[in-house]
Design a protein around this motif. Sequence first.
Motif, PDB file in Angstrom:
ATOM      1  N   LEU A 280       1.010  -1.049   0.311  1.00  0.00           N
ATOM      2  CA  LEU A 280      -0.187  -0.183  -0.394  1.00  0.00           C
ATOM      3  C   LEU A 280       0.978   0.868  -0.147  1.00  0.00           C
ATOM      4  CD1 LEU A 280      -2.855  -1.121   2.248  1.00  0.00           C
ATOM      5  CD2 LEU A 280      -3.141  -0.326   0.225  1.00  0.00           C
TER       6      LEU A 280
ATOM      7  N   LEU B 119       1.748   2.630  -3.432  1.00  0.00           N
ATOM      8  CA  LEU B 119       0.160   4.300  -3.556  1.00  0.00           C
ATOM      9  C   LEU B 119       0.702   5.418  -3.319  1.00  0.00           C
ATOM     10  CD1 LEU B 119      -3.119   1.687  -2.695  1.00  0.00           C
ATOM     11  CD2 LEU B 119      -1.850   1.931  -4.906  1.00  0.00           C
ATOM     12  N   TRP B 120       1.211   5.563  -2.478  1.00  0.00           N
ATOM     13  CA  TRP B 120       1.446   6.961  -1.571  1.00  0.00           C
ATOM     14  C   TRP B 120       2.493   7.295  -2.410  1.00  0.00           C
ATOM     15  CZ3 TRP B 120      -0.800   3.608   2.580  1.00  0.00           C
ATOM     16  CH2 TRP B 120      -1.857   3.447   2.572  1.00  0.00           C
TER      17      TRP B 120
ATOM     18  N   PRO C  55       4.762   6.033  -5.280  1.00  0.00           N
ATOM     19  CA  PRO C  55       5.291   6.004  -5.993  1.00  0.00           C
ATOM     20  C   PRO C  55       7.049   6.278  -7.490  1.00  0.00           C
ATOM     21  CG  PRO C  55       3.750   7.620  -6.981  1.00  0.00           C
ATOM     22  CD  PRO C  55       4.020   7.374  -5.273  1.00  0.00           C
TER      23      PRO C  55
ATOM     24  N   THR D 237       9.033   1.814   0.554  1.00  0.00           N
ATOM     25  CA  THR D 237       8.919   2.444   0.230  1.00  0.00           C
ATOM     26  C   THR D 237       8.752   3.695   0.870  1.00  0.00           C
ATOM     27  OG1 THR D 237       7.401   0.396  -0.595  1.00  0.00           O
ATOM     28  CG2 THR D 237       6.774   3.113  -1.169  1.00  0.00           C
TER      29      THR D 237
END
Length: 165
Positions: A32, A35-36, A38, A103
């Motif tokens: 997830l 998504l925030w 990339p 990430t």
Amino acid sequence: MSLTATDSRSHFGPTALLALVGWVLLSFTAALPGLWFPPDSWYAHLEKPSWHPPDWLFGPVWSVLYLSMGISAWIVWRKDGFARAGGALTLFLAQLGLNALWTPVFFGMKRPDLALFVIVALLIVIAATRKAFRRHDRFAAWLLVPYLLWVGFATALNAALWRLN
């Protein structure tokens, strides 16, 4: 109420299938943050080593890895439940957290140096999870081998990106 071998885990029915889906979905939650945060132009402009895989490969590889991770955790849960496999399943959750943390650190903060610390910790916790899973089910432990190998490769890639940039 504790789960035992005589409960719904002892056969493959709707409850077992729902639990399998749950473990797989839980594993995919580590994706997830992507998504925030990339990859953006900062990442596109980084100097990359010659052995850097094509960007399109990351999505399919991670999809297969998250699926196998979820199946692995489900097997351990199904065989021994939280009562007997709580430590192993806690390690599994810890590695998911570290996986999700990498990430935002790498892409969000744009800090390959700090991300390297995160991914090294992730690699250690994956290895510990695999060892703990092996005590409960050898196949479940083997399902984590591709994940361990990929994160080992990703660790080398992270280190190279830091060194080159």
